[in-house]
Design a protein around this motif. Structure first.
Motif, PDB file in Angstrom:
ATOM      1  N   THR A  27       0.654  -1.365  -0.053  1.00 20.07           N
ATOM      2  CA  THR A  27       0.171  -0.059  -0.051  1.00 20.07           C
ATOM      3  C   THR A  27       0.701   1.352  -0.118  1.00 20.07           C
ATOM      4  O   THR A  27       1.792   1.217   0.764  1.00 20.07           O
ATOM      5  CB  THR A  27      -1.018   0.092   1.172  1.00 20.07           C
ATOM      6  OG1 THR A  27      -1.828  -1.204   1.407  1.00 20.07           O
ATOM      7  CG2 THR A  27      -1.788   1.142   1.112  1.00 20.07           C
ATOM      8  N   VAL A  28       0.441   2.167  -0.942  1.00 18.01           N
ATOM      9  CA  VAL A  28       1.144   3.539  -1.183  1.00 18.01           C
ATOM     10  C   VAL A  28       0.377   4.680  -0.299  1.00 18.01           C
ATOM     11  O   VAL A  28      -1.072   4.834  -0.614  1.00 18.01           O
ATOM     12  CB  VAL A  28       1.583   3.899  -2.425  1.00 18.01           C
ATOM     13  CG1 VAL A  28       2.242   5.142  -2.516  1.00 18.01           C
ATOM     14  CG2 VAL A  28       2.572   2.877  -3.065  1.00 18.01           C
ATOM     15  N   ILE A  29       0.753   5.152   0.526  1.00 18.46           N
ATOM     16  CA  ILE A  29      -0.005   6.499   1.280  1.00 18.46           C
ATOM     17  C   ILE A  29       0.121   7.519   0.340  1.00 18.46           C
ATOM     18  O   ILE A  29       1.267   7.923   0.199  1.00 18.46           O
ATOM     19  CB  ILE A  29       0.458   6.609   2.618  1.00 18.46           C
ATOM     20  CG1 ILE A  29       0.476   5.346   3.395  1.00 18.46           C
ATOM     21  CG2 ILE A  29      -0.369   7.829   3.203  1.00 18.46           C
ATOM     22  CD1 ILE A  29      -0.860   4.607   3.671  1.00 18.46           C
ATOM     23  N   LYS A  52       7.805   5.449   6.673  1.00 17.05           N
ATOM     24  CA  LYS A  52       9.414   4.973   6.678  1.00 17.05           C
ATOM     25  C   LYS A  52       9.393   3.806   7.865  1.00 17.05           C
ATOM     26  O   LYS A  52       9.928   2.516   7.277  1.00 17.05           O
ATOM     27  CB  LYS A  52      10.428   5.789   6.790  1.00 17.05           C
ATOM     28  CG  LYS A  52      11.886   5.430   6.474  1.00 17.05           C
ATOM     29  CD  LYS A  52      12.620   6.780   6.282  1.00 17.05           C
ATOM     30  CE  LYS A  52      14.062   6.249   5.813  1.00 17.05           C
ATOM     31  NZ  LYS A  52      14.906   7.274   5.438  1.00 17.05           N
ATOM     32  N   LYS A  53       9.212   3.983   8.804  1.00 19.56           N
ATOM     33  CA  LYS A  53       9.177   3.191  10.021  1.00 19.56           C
ATOM     34  C   LYS A  53       8.416   1.707   9.657  1.00 19.56           C
ATOM     35  O   LYS A  53       8.673   0.758   9.924  1.00 19.56           O
ATOM     36  CB  LYS A  53       8.728   3.550  11.305  1.00 19.56           C
ATOM     37  CG  LYS A  53       9.833   4.511  12.134  1.00 19.56           C
ATOM     38  CD  LYS A  53       9.157   4.945  13.330  1.00 19.56           C
ATOM     39  CE  LYS A  53       9.934   6.385  13.521  1.00 19.56           C
ATOM     40  NZ  LYS A  53       8.881   7.023  14.672  1.00 19.56           N
ATOM     41  N   LYS A  57       5.382   3.163   1.132  1.00 17.32           N
ATOM     42  CA  LYS A  57       5.857   4.212   0.629  1.00 17.32           C
ATOM     43  C   LYS A  57       4.895   5.271   0.695  1.00 17.32           C
ATOM     44  O   LYS A  57       3.505   5.165   1.100  1.00 17.32           O
ATOM     45  CB  LYS A  57       5.722   3.669  -1.083  1.00 17.32           C
ATOM     46  CG  LYS A  57       6.976   2.935  -1.553  1.00 17.32           C
ATOM     47  CD  LYS A  57       7.026   2.696  -2.877  1.00 17.32           C
ATOM     48  CE  LYS A  57       8.028   1.723  -3.283  1.00 17.32           C
ATOM     49  NZ  LYS A  57       9.340   2.359  -3.227  1.00 17.32           N
ATOM     50  N   PHE A  58       5.433   6.662   0.466  1.00 22.12           N
ATOM     51  CA  PHE A  58       4.667   7.614   0.902  1.00 22.12           C
ATOM     52  C   PHE A  58       4.907   8.792  -0.043  1.00 22.12           C
ATOM     53  O   PHE A  58       5.964   9.016  -0.627  1.00 22.12           O
ATOM     54  CB  PHE A  58       5.126   8.347   2.190  1.00 22.12           C
ATOM     55  CG  PHE A  58       4.517   9.661   2.701  1.00 22.12           C
ATOM     56  CD1 PHE A  58       3.105   9.524   2.565  1.00 22.12           C
ATOM     57  CD2 PHE A  58       5.160  10.849   2.931  1.00 22.12           C
ATOM     58  CE1 PHE A  58       2.264  11.182   3.027  1.00 22.12           C
ATOM     59  CE2 PHE A  58       4.606  11.838   3.184  1.00 22.12           C
ATOM     60  CZ  PHE A  58       3.118  11.850   3.150  1.00 22.12           C
ATOM     61  N   LEU A  72      10.467  12.450  -0.677  1.00 27.26           N
ATOM     62  CA  LEU A  72       9.698  11.458  -0.474  1.00 27.26           C
ATOM     63  C   LEU A  72       9.831  10.446  -1.729  1.00 27.26           C
ATOM     64  O   LEU A  72      10.676  10.469  -2.639  1.00 27.26           O
ATOM     65  CB  LEU A  72       7.948  12.103  -0.779  1.00 27.26           C
ATOM     66  CG  LEU A  72       8.041  13.104   0.353  1.00 27.26           C
ATOM     67  CD1 LEU A  72       6.513  13.668  -0.037  1.00 27.26           C
ATOM     68  CD2 LEU A  72       7.904  12.788   1.823  1.00 27.26           C
ATOM     69  N   ASP A  73       8.846   9.309  -1.744  1.00 30.39           N
ATOM     70  CA  ASP A  73       9.036   8.116  -2.714  1.00 30.39           C
ATOM     71  C   ASP A  73       8.452   8.831  -4.076  1.00 30.39           C
ATOM     72  O   ASP A  73       8.733   8.152  -4.964  1.00 30.39           O
ATOM     73  CB  ASP A  73       8.123   7.025  -2.068  1.00 30.39           C
ATOM     74  CG  ASP A  73       9.074   6.526  -0.806  1.00 30.39           C
ATOM     75  OD1 ASP A  73      10.139   6.090  -0.887  1.00 30.39           O
ATOM     76  OD2 ASP A  73       8.226   6.196   0.217  1.00 30.39           O
ATOM     77  N   GLY A  74       7.594   9.567  -3.963  1.00 26.53           N
ATOM     78  CA  GLY A  74       7.056   9.970  -5.299  1.00 26.53           C
ATOM     79  C   GLY A  74       5.952  11.186  -5.010  1.00 26.53           C
ATOM     80  O   GLY A  74       5.768  11.729  -4.042  1.00 26.53           O
TER      81      GLY A  74
END
Length: 176
Positions: A27-29, A52-53, A57-58, A72-74
């Motif tokens: 799941t990507v937030i 991250k913990k 992915k965020f 951030l991841d994206g």
């Protein structure tokens, strides 16, 4: 036989650790609060650190500069954003740009914006952008990009996604 891992995208507009903690690593937030103030940036950093913990992915919505600056991841580019300035930016190789569209014209704009995935909506939610399964399938064949189903996806209609060849999907209420 290779099984495709279904990626899920969870749109949030507030930081709720309980909901984030329920999500799996597929799941990507995506945080989509469009206020741009210092308080919002601090909140984005809190969400980033929590994700991250949890190894989730965020992404942030509609602010590429901020997503790059905060590492951030994206970023998620909504359908109303038609800007291409970000094509001149430099960012890390694993930085992901995704975006949404409701029709063929918007799909072409997202392709020009260099998105890696297009969120097509609305699949099930009956609003002005309602596609339904057949129109969704037709539009998804008009791009070579990966397509993500968005709009009205619930635990009740989740099985209907199999009619779309196991697509990734996104939502809000599905995850809560």
């Amino acid at each position: 036989m290779h099984t495709k891992i279904i990626r899920k995208y969870y749109f949030i507009n507030k930081f709720d650790t309980n909901n984030i903690n329920k999500q799996d690593k597929q799941t990507v937030i995506i945080y989509r609060n469009y206020s741009s103030n210092r308080k919002s940036e601090d909140l984005i950093l809190k969400i980033k650190n929590h994700c991250k913990k949890r190894r989730v992915k965020f992404y942030v919505s509609n602010n590429i500069k901020l997503a790059i600056r905060l590492d951030l991841d994206g970023v998620y580019i909504p359908s109303f954003n038609k800007d291409t300035k970000h094509l001149a930016y430099t960012y890390k190789k694993k930085f992901d740009i995704i975006g949404s569209a409701h029709n063929l014209k918007e799909i072409r704009i997202k392709e020009k914006q260099g998105v890696r995935k297009i969120f097509l909506s609305s699949l099930f939610k009956k609003n002005k952008n309602f596609l339904g399964i057949n129109k969704f399938k037709l539009l998804s064949k008009m791009t070579k990009l990966d397509v993500v189903a968005l709009g009205g996806i619930s635990k009740k209609n989740l099985k209907k996604l199999s009619l779309l060849y196991d697509p990734d999907f996104a939502g809000i209420s599905y995850f809560e």
